[in-house]
Design an enzyme around this catalytic site. Structure first.
Site, PDB file in Angstrom:
ATOM      1  N   ARG A 123       0.900  -1.214   0.015  1.00  0.00           N
ATOM      2  CA  ARG A 123       0.103   0.018   0.063  1.00  0.00           C
ATOM      3  C   ARG A 123       0.691   1.098   0.057  1.00  0.00           C
ATOM      4  O   ARG A 123       1.780   1.239   0.390  1.00  0.00           O
ATOM      5  CB  ARG A 123      -1.080  -0.013   1.246  1.00  0.00           C
ATOM      6  CG  ARG A 123      -1.906  -1.128   1.340  1.00  0.00           C
ATOM      7  CD  ARG A 123      -2.411  -1.202   2.779  1.00  0.00           C
ATOM      8  NE  ARG A 123      -1.664  -1.767   3.698  1.00  0.00           N
ATOM      9  CZ  ARG A 123      -1.572  -1.793   5.107  1.00  0.00           C
ATOM     10  NH1 ARG A 123      -3.031  -1.756   5.469  1.00  0.00           N
ATOM     11  NH2 ARG A 123      -0.676  -1.842   5.967  1.00  0.00           N
TER      12      ARG A 123
ATOM     13  N   THR B 295      -1.375  -8.286  -2.742  1.00  0.00           N
ATOM     14  CA  THR B 295      -0.676  -9.148  -2.497  1.00  0.00           C
ATOM     15  C   THR B 295      -0.534 -10.293  -3.399  1.00  0.00           C
ATOM     16  O   THR B 295       0.676 -10.934  -3.729  1.00  0.00           O
ATOM     17  CB  THR B 295      -1.065  -9.818  -1.153  1.00  0.00           C
ATOM     18  OG1 THR B 295      -1.068  -8.583  -0.127  1.00  0.00           O
ATOM     19  CG2 THR B 295      -0.200 -10.908  -0.626  1.00  0.00           C
TER      20      THR B 295
ATOM     21  N   HIS C 255       2.253  -8.129   2.050  1.00  0.00           N
ATOM     22  CA  HIS C 255       0.899  -7.935   2.456  1.00  0.00           C
ATOM     23  C   HIS C 255       0.219  -6.674   1.942  1.00  0.00           C
ATOM     24  O   HIS C 255       1.088  -5.717   1.597  1.00  0.00           O
ATOM     25  CB  HIS C 255       0.790  -8.201   3.998  1.00  0.00           C
ATOM     26  CG  HIS C 255       1.327  -7.006   4.682  1.00  0.00           C
ATOM     27  ND1 HIS C 255       0.542  -5.871   4.751  1.00  0.00           N
ATOM     28  CD2 HIS C 255       2.474  -6.962   5.622  1.00  0.00           C
ATOM     29  CE1 HIS C 255       1.059  -5.095   5.565  1.00  0.00           C
ATOM     30  NE2 HIS C 255       2.521  -5.829   6.076  1.00  0.00           N
ATOM     31  N   CYS C 256      -1.043  -6.533   1.938  1.00  0.00           N
ATOM     32  CA  CYS C 256      -1.621  -5.032   1.631  1.00  0.00           C
ATOM     33  C   CYS C 256      -2.579  -4.937   2.803  1.00  0.00           C
ATOM     34  O   CYS C 256      -1.994  -4.921   3.983  1.00  0.00           O
ATOM     35  CB  CYS C 256      -2.204  -5.129   0.365  1.00  0.00           C
ATOM     36  SG  CYS C 256      -3.426  -6.511  -0.154  1.00  0.00           S
ATOM     37  N   SER C 257      -3.635  -4.943   2.550  1.00  0.00           N
ATOM     38  CA  SER C 257      -4.482  -4.729   3.640  1.00  0.00           C
ATOM     39  C   SER C 257      -5.168  -6.315   4.149  1.00  0.00           C
ATOM     40  O   SER C 257      -4.959  -6.705   5.156  1.00  0.00           O
ATOM     41  CB  SER C 257      -5.927  -3.965   3.205  1.00  0.00           C
ATOM     42  OG  SER C 257      -5.593  -2.523   3.023  1.00  0.00           O
TER      43      SER C 257
END
Length: 1150
Positions: free
Chosen positions: A519, A637, A629-631
């Site tokens: 992000r 991802t 990772h993202c959220s």
């Protein structure tokens, strides 16, 4: 047989090795003189006598003037439809597979020297597609003394020849050019000569041609020359003696041509495309009948030679029905999820309404079980099986070396019943040192319990790629000892005592374990306020962290929507200028490449590839570990993990390996295909405007329009989650494939086929949000038992042949190679070399990318250096100093427009808002949706239909650029652009948000939901200079920001004046309404086509470059009314307002 198209096409379908032998007649339609017969004079000289070595030796000045003239004529000429048809087939496009399904080779041998056949090829054409030039090339030069030879496109090639091409009058004195002023060799200084074969010289490539003709060719097409003229006569005789067929395409018949199997008399630019069945149908009208079956919309042409058009209902994204035109026709326009648009015009309004309502009933569904896949059955069983079990976790991770090469990893069944994490695979690979009890506690610290789990173990070392969701840090800076131990065990897995060291050398190995937060930094900050966030690096030893700055799903949806807008706008402008339908104005349709650039789509692709390069280098070169990772870890991802593995492991560049990768990193790890692809359609995507009987609009039209607006206020939860995440992955992969054309077993068509079936819902592969849903299905309908697998279809023999890359060389991936250019099979793509995937959008490479390869890179992207401790991390630094304040943002609302029918070679376009509705529009609140366009009146007097083309919102007029939040300081770190007082910075942002909230007074939705978007989904901020195009923010009613470098008061919070917006035909990827009104369009009827697959079993992705207008006979509309549909999914069109793009502090993302 003269002009027997049916018989010729029958032979074409059976041919395996096709050769086209082209002569001067091929280029005559482009205005290239043949210099034969009565036109054989140049000035007062016999052109044939000038084309000799003796003439050049005697008077090089005259010969060079002759060839300079020919160069300039060829430079000014354009490839005609015959050139383009041959080029398309040489490049093994969809047309070739369609007209010659058995073909294995298709080559062009040309006697022409004008370079037009090469110019007709797309820049991405493989080497085998280029013509064999028997007589050389007029743009090639050769030294008369040394071996120097090159293509030279200079105009003029030397100053002495400038202007001589215009001296054609008989009484014009011949210029005398000195030898020293003629083209000279840059290598030895000797005189250069044209690189053509003169009379008396040996034909080039003759051995290759003889071998191809004598040993392979079973069908030869003699185009623009007679089969009685050498060498065509000899080649034609050889093919016939070997049992092959000969087809002659010439302007006139000769007695000797009667020996040919097929003769087509007339200009080859007309006869050749028609005979091959790939003629440009732009702007033409065709009568036919429309049939609505339970699963397909089918248009059958009156001309039996034309193939039927099949459109599965799930592929439809938008249907618009408008009142009758001034000529009394009733238009209905269809848009598809594969960037295509087609329209039908009916003589009867009743027929149009019947079709509109029937298609709606057949398309809209409420359950996955109603989709086409649950009713599709192949006409004949595929010769490949096992698609549903092609991916076995134990087998795949075993292939990587888990359990054999290293004992540092183990399988766990903690999620076998999907109770631990419903969106994760049932079988996970985690460090051996970590117990299931530890995982239970660690899962509480990760969003959706998506703990760090192994997805890739590198073959060259013990470097790994693991993936997870964001940690639940929150404002209080929560931590989890179990999660920290899990990450530590992952980063120490290469030190496991039982690991066997690899004999393969790894260069420059330096441990740099990375946590890659996909992000933008500001989004990680926003998530902290909701209890999530990003890792505090003081708690994660032996690792660094970096932010990739990849935007959330809503920004990606908007960006692609802008691309589609640009496609439609080009066709709308062309039709408006010429006063013709879009198809007829095709040659004037010039894409605004600046509009494409402003979409930010290529910048997003570049951003993703930059992160991929970072991951690949860290794993392969530094022999280290990467946690991505993202959220929630199922969009960005998946993109980064899958693309990185494709670059790292040659296995994933094979057909089977790619299928395993998609099953593992996209399907098994829980990408939300159902939500992101919008498989469940909505009645909101069926727009009908009641005819008011008043050309100027009036009260009834206004009332109908207002009703359509109110319809958009209904909940659109499933619509707001759509985003082209998997499409974006495929387009990024296409960039890598284009840069390394010899490293992939599958070709471009393979990726395009997957994209088509991503939305067709013909197979059960991409219908669900998680592995659990895919295995269990709905209402006890198990997908693996009730639907076919896309992989079985792609692995069937005919499809494998279609999708093989002829340039693939697996030897280049040999890790033991010591060649100077060897890379051990690991690809490092150039993240700046990104281009639009023009085949996917149905445009030419030149249209979308220009003649020269132009790399678009993100301007001043956000890149946060590696973060080792708490003080280095801007997110944790702020979280430590001050709690994240409460921010309330307005809920964006969507709106339905009242567009009209369009029919175009590319997407339809609308051109303005009725003046009678402008007052109504200005009285409405400013909606958080972008969907450019306005009203168009169709004027064609026939009922028309056609093959779908690219969907895109109508042409829009953009409002003035908003200023940038910050000037371009050149500082990449987020905090380098802010005051050192982070509290003051954020307070200013809060004030700006408050100003927007007070202005709009709409329901707030401040944070990202759990489905992968980043938290701020509300109205974007124009007041503070944020741009919606990229990582800064813009008001929903504003246009994209100006380029970086412009400045404004950074904390200004004045609410901008609301702009007039227009109703539109919805764009399936567009979610921000155009801010400015368009001028009232003059009535135009726009038409377009492309080719959707005829056979739903094959369902090949269509070519979308041609336009056809189809006319239904007025006496019989041919509409089969169907009252209920058993499969009716249309990939939904995005109507929900996008979230705040990714950077609330405006820290340098463009």
């Amino acid at each position: 047989m003269i002009n027997d198209y049916d018989a010729f096409r029958s032979s074409l379908r059976e041919a395996k090795h096709i050769v086209v032998l082209a002569g001067a007649g091929l280029s005559a339609g482009s205005g290239i003189p043949t210099f034969r017969g009565s036109g054989g004079l140049w000035r007062t000289f016999n052109a044939m006598k000038l084309a000799t070595p003796e003439a050049f030796e005697d008077n090089p000045s005259r010969v060079w003037q002759f060839y300079h003239y020919r160069r300039e004529v060829a430079r000014a000429a354009e490839p005609n439809p015959a050139h383009k048809t041959i080029a398309s087939l040489c490049a093994f496009s969809d047309e070739l597979v369609k007209v010659a399904p058995s073909v294995q080779t298709f080559r062009l041998v040309t006697q022409n020297v004008d370079n037009l056949s090469t110019r007709a090829l797309p820049t991405s054409a493989p080497p085998s597609a280029y013509p064999i030039e028997m007589h050389g090339n007029v743009f090639r030069v050769k030294c008369t003394e040394c071996d120097f030879s090159e293509l030279n496109f200079d105009s003029p090639i030397c100053p002495g020849l400038a202007g001589t091409e215009t001296l054609l009058e008989d009484n014009t004195p011949e210029p005398k050019i000195e030898l020293k002023d003629l083209p000279r060799c840059p290598k030895c200084g000797a005189l250069l000569r044209p690189g053509v074969v003169w009379f008396g010289e040996a034909i080039e490539h003759l051995e290759e041609i003889d071998e191809m003709i004598d040993e392979q060719c079973d069908l030869i097409l003699v185009v623009g020359t007679s089969s009685t003229v050498s060498p065509a006569s000899g080649f034609a005789d050889i093919v016939q003696d070997n049992g092959g067929k000969v087809a002659v395409f010439n302007i006139e018949a000769t007695p000797a041509d009667e020996q040919a199997d097929f003769n087509f008399i007339g200009p080859c630019e007309e006869t050749l495309p028609k005979a091959l069945g790939v003629e440009d149908r732009s702007g033409s009208s065709h009568y036919g009948s429309l049939h609505l079956t339970a699963h397909h919309l089918i248009f059958r042409y009156e001309d039996a030679a034309m193939e039927e058009m099949w459109v599965p209902y799930p592929l439809i994204s938008l249907v618009v029905q408008l009142p009758q035109t001034l000529q009394g026709q009733s238009p209905v326009t269809f848009h598809t999820r594969t960037f295509e648009t087609f329209s039908l015009l009916f003589e009867s309004d009743r027929d149009a309404v019947d079709v509109f309502e029937s298609v709606k009933e057949l398309t809209v569904c409420t359950s996955v079980n109603q989709l086409y896949a649950f009713f599709y059955s192949p006409s004949s069983p595929f010769d490949a099986e096992g698609g549903w079990s092609i991916y076995s976790p134990r087998k795949e991770f075993g292939r990587m070396g888990v359990g054999s090469r290293t004992k540092a990893w183990r399988f766990t069944d903690i999620n076998k019943d999907y109770q631990f994490s419903p969106t994760y695979p049932s079988l996970l690979v985690i460090p051996t040192r970590i117990s299931d009890s530890t995982l239970t506690y660690a899962g509480r610290y990760r969003s959706k319990c998506r703990i760090p789990a192994l997805t890739y173990l590198h073959w060259a070392n013990f470097g790994t790629i693991t993936r997870s969701s964001q940690p639940m840090v929150g404002i209080k800076q929560n931590r989890s000892v179990q999660d920290e131990k899990l990450v530590e065990a992952i980063f120490q897995s290469h030190r496991f005592p039982d690991s066997r060291s690899s004999n393969t050398p790894v260069y420059g190995a330096t441990a740099t374990n990375l946590i890659v937060d996909a992000r933008p930094t500001a989004n990680a900050m926003a998530n902290t306020a909701r209890g999530a966030g990003t890792e505090n690096m003081e708690n994660y030893k032996d690792a660094k962290k970096t932010y990739s700055g990849i935007d959330h799903i809503h920004a990606m949806r908007e960006s692609l929507g802008k691309v589609v807008d640009a496609l439609r706008e080009a066709d709308a402008v062309a039709a408006s200028v010429t006063g013709k339908v879009l198809g007829e104005a095709k040659q004037l349709s010039v894409l605004d490449r600046q509009a494409l650039r402003r979409s930010g789509w290529l910048r997003h692709l570049s951003n993703i590839l930059e992160a991929v390069v970072l991951i690949v280098r860290n794993v392969h070169i530094h022999s280290s570990h990467v946690l991505i990772h993202c959220s929630d870890g199922w969009d960005r991802t998946s993109q980064l993990a899958a693309l990185s593995q494709i670059c790292l492991d040659p296995y994933y560049r094979t057909m089977r390996g790619f299928q395993v990768l998609v099953e593992k990193d996209w399907i098994s790890f829980g990408h939300r295909f159902l939500d992101r692809c919008g498989h469940l359609s909505s009645e909101k995507f069926f727009t009908s405007v009641t005819d008011s009987g008043n050309a100027g609009g009036g009260a009834e039209a206004a009332q109908a329009f207002l009703a359509s607006v109110q319809n958009r206020f209904v909940s659109q939860h499933h619509i707001k989650e759509t985003s082209p995440a998997f499409h974006q992955f495929l387009e990024c992969l296409r960039q890598v494939q284009r840069q390394f054309p010899e490293r992939f077993e599958y070709n471009e068509r393979f990726l395009r086929t997957i994209h088509y079936h991503l939305y067709s819902c013909q197979f059960g592969t991409f219908l669900y949000n998680s592995e659990q849903e895919r295995r269990r299905g709905e209402d006890n309908l198990v997908p693996s038992e009730r639907t076919a697998s896309l992989w079985d279809f792609l692995n069937s023999s005919p499809q494998v042949e279609l999708h093989k890359n002829p340039s693939y060389d697996p030897l280049l991936d040999d890790p033991s190679s010591r060649d100077s250019e060897a890379d051990m099979g690991v690809l490092i793509p150039n993240a700046r070399d990104v281009r639009f995937w023009h085949e996917l959008y149905g445009r030419t490479d030149e249209e979308m990318n220009g003649k020269i390869i132009i790399s678009q890179v993100k301007e001043n992207p956000e890149f946060v250096p590696s973060i080792e401790g708490l003080d280095d991390d801007p997110v944790n630094f702020y979280a430590r100093t001050e709690a994240f304040p409460s921010v309330t943002l307005p809920q964006p609302t969507a709106m339905t427009s009242s567009p009209t029918i369009v029919r175009s070679n590319s997407p339809a376009a609308s051109e303005g808002l009725s003046s009678s509705l402008q007052g109504l529009w200005t009285s409405l609140p400013e909606f958080g949706q972008k969907a450019g366009g306005g009203l168009l009146a169709a004027t064609s007097s026939t009922v028309q239909g056609g093959t779908p083309l690219r969907p895109s919102s109508p042409g829009r007029i953009r409002s003035p650029n908003t200023p940038d939040f910050f000037t371009n300081s050149g500082v990449r770190s987020m905090w380098g652009k802010l005051s050192s007082n982070a509290t003051a910075a954020f307070t200013a942002v809060q004030e700006a948000y408050d100003g927007v909230t007070k202005d709009l007074k709409v329901t707030s939705r401040p944070f990202e939901d759990d489905n992968g978007g980043d938290y701020y989904k509300g109205r974007e901020l124009q007041a503070s200079g944020f741009s919606g195009d990229g990582d800064r923010f813009t008001s929903r009613g504003s246009a994209p920001s100006s380029p970086m470098g412009s400045s404004s008061l950074p904390w200004e919070s004045v609410i901008p004046q609301r702009n007039l917006a227009e109703p539109v035909m919805d764009n399936p990827w567009s979610s921000v309404r155009s801010p400015t009104p368009q001028p009232l369009a003059t009535p135009r009827h726009m038409a377009d086509t492309g080719s959707l697959p005829r056979d739903p079993t094959v369902a090949q992705p269509p070519q979308r470059q041609n336009t056809v207008i189809y006319d239904l006979p007025k006496q019989d509309s041919g509409v089969g009314r169907v009252t209920h549909a058993d499969e009716r999914n249309v990939p939904e069109q995005e109507t929900e307002g996008p979230s705040l793009t990714t950077d609330p502090l405006g820290v340098g993302l463009v």
